[in-house]
Enzyme design. Structure first.
Site, PDB file in Angstrom:
ATOM      1  N   CYS A 105       0.836  -1.200   0.000  1.00  0.00           N
ATOM      2  CA  CYS A 105       0.000   0.000   0.000  1.00  0.00           C
ATOM      3  C   CYS A 105       0.876   1.259   0.000  1.00  0.00           C
ATOM      4  O   CYS A 105       1.829   1.355  -0.775  1.00  0.00           O
ATOM      5  CB  CYS A 105      -0.952  -0.049   1.191  1.00  0.00           C
ATOM      6  SG  CYS A 105      -2.352   1.074   1.100  1.00  0.00           S
ATOM      7  N   THR A 106       0.600   2.209   0.880  1.00  0.00           N
ATOM      8  CA  THR A 106       1.322   3.481   0.863  1.00  0.00           C
ATOM      9  C   THR A 106       2.691   3.400   1.522  1.00  0.00           C
ATOM     10  O   THR A 106       3.362   4.425   1.674  1.00  0.00           O
ATOM     11  CB  THR A 106       0.492   4.585   1.552  1.00  0.00           C
ATOM     12  OG1 THR A 106       0.136   4.154   2.878  1.00  0.00           O
ATOM     13  CG2 THR A 106      -0.762   4.887   0.766  1.00  0.00           C
TER      14      THR A 106
END
Length: 347
Positions: A105-106
């Protein structure tokens, strides 16, 4: 027996599943004879961290005291926003030493801030791809795949894509059969290749505001085998072909032709996965007309032929006395070795 240390970096504002999902995959693999992943967690100071859902995670050690990892995994979460000089400084120093550098993800934002993604092809959660590309122009961002391998670097999209990526890494290390066993144990599908899009064709394009265009979008989805040329679709929307093409792109973010391609490919993939229909019949039902036309579309977008796609992703039929909800797919594509650069196509 080769032991691979997997070090998961923890920080306040972490999304817990970004860390625990891949860890469950590696832990599941370690229960098999001859397989050993040494799972470690570490935060900057060694203290507990608070996840976005309120769960408190207690690391094994500080980053300074953590062992040198084979696989360094950086999760995502709200805590990746903003500047993190201490954390990214540690990543900048230690990231290049890991044999495999992974983000979920981030977590890609932290790797980018550390300068570890420059010149590489990566992905992240769809909602942050634009920001990643804007803030770090030296990074090549593909917003569509659920994960991307680029040499020793592996990046994934949001949350559950981290599980897909971890399964691919286990398959790379120990083979498909072990990865399949883990997928069955976790009751997840061992079927999503890295270049599978984060969204279906319908979700990846915006829904048109005007009713005639929305009706056309629905028609395309329901009738992939129909005449879906611009003239036919424009007539259905009661617009001139030129006006229709311009309005469709303005309101959906893609051209009519590209949207039709995605719908047809998605329809054909679903039939190959879920039915025993022949390739010729699927080609007609999906609007390709001939098996050769469908083969060209598959090779262009997925880098594989329909027959090979079916071999890899065909959903097995459970035995009558088994619960269908507990049956996972029996195939998964081979993952390229770390030294090979990826070929990632959007679907």
């Amino acid at each position: 027996m080769k032991q691979r240390t997997v070090l998961v970096v923890l920080f306040d504002g972490i999304q817990s599943l970004d860390a625990t999902g891949p860890m469950e995959v590696f832990a599941g693999a370690s229960r098999s004879p001859g397989v050993s992943y040494d799972l470690r967690t570490a935060s900057l100071d060694g203290g507990p961290v608070r996840s976005t859902c309120g769960l408190t995670l207690v690391p094994d050690s500080s980053l300074a005291d953590a062992p040198a990892p084979h696989t360094l995994l950086v999760p995502g979460g709200q805590g990746t926003r903003g500047s993190h000089p201490e954390l990214t400084g540690w990543l900048r120093e230690h990231g290049p030493r890991a044999e495999r550098l992974v983000s979920v993800c981030t977590g890609a934002l932290l790797l980018a801030e550390a300068g570890l993604l420059d010149g590489h092809l990566v992905t992240t959660h769809w909602n942050y791809c634009e920001r990643l590309a804007r803030d770090y122009p030296a990074v090549r961002v593909d917003p569509e795949p659920i994960f991307v391998r680029d040499g020793r670097l592996a990046t994934s999209a949001g949350v559950t894509a981290g599980i897909d990526l971890a399964l691919a890494l286990v398959e790379e290390d120990h083979g498909r059969d072990l990865a399949l066993d883990i997928a069955r144990h976790l009751v997840v599908f061992l079927r999503r290749p890295g270049n599978q899009a984060q969204f279906s064709a319908q979700l990846s394009a915006r829904t048109a505001r005007r009713e005639p265009l929305r009706e056309v979008q629905h028609w395309i989805t329901q009738h992939p085998d129909a005449d879906l040329g611009v003239d036919a679709l424009a007539a259905r929307a009661r617009l001139s072909p030129r006006h229709f093409a311009r309005a469709f792109r303005a309101e959906t973010g893609t051209t009519p032709g590209r949207y039709v391609e995605r719908v047809r490919l998605e329809h054909a993939r679903r039939l190959l996965e879920d039915t025993a229909d022949g390739v010729e019949r699927i080609a007609r039902a999906s609007g390709y007309g001939t098996p050769e036309a469908m083969r060209r579309a598959f090779v262009k977008t997925l880098a594989t032929a329909p027959a090979e796609y079916r071999r890899r992703f065909r959903t097995p039929h459970p035995a009558p006395d088994r619960q269908q909800g507990l049956t996972a797919d029996s195939a998964r594509p081979s993952t390229a070795p770390p030294e090979q650069r990826p070929t990632v196509n959007s679907t």
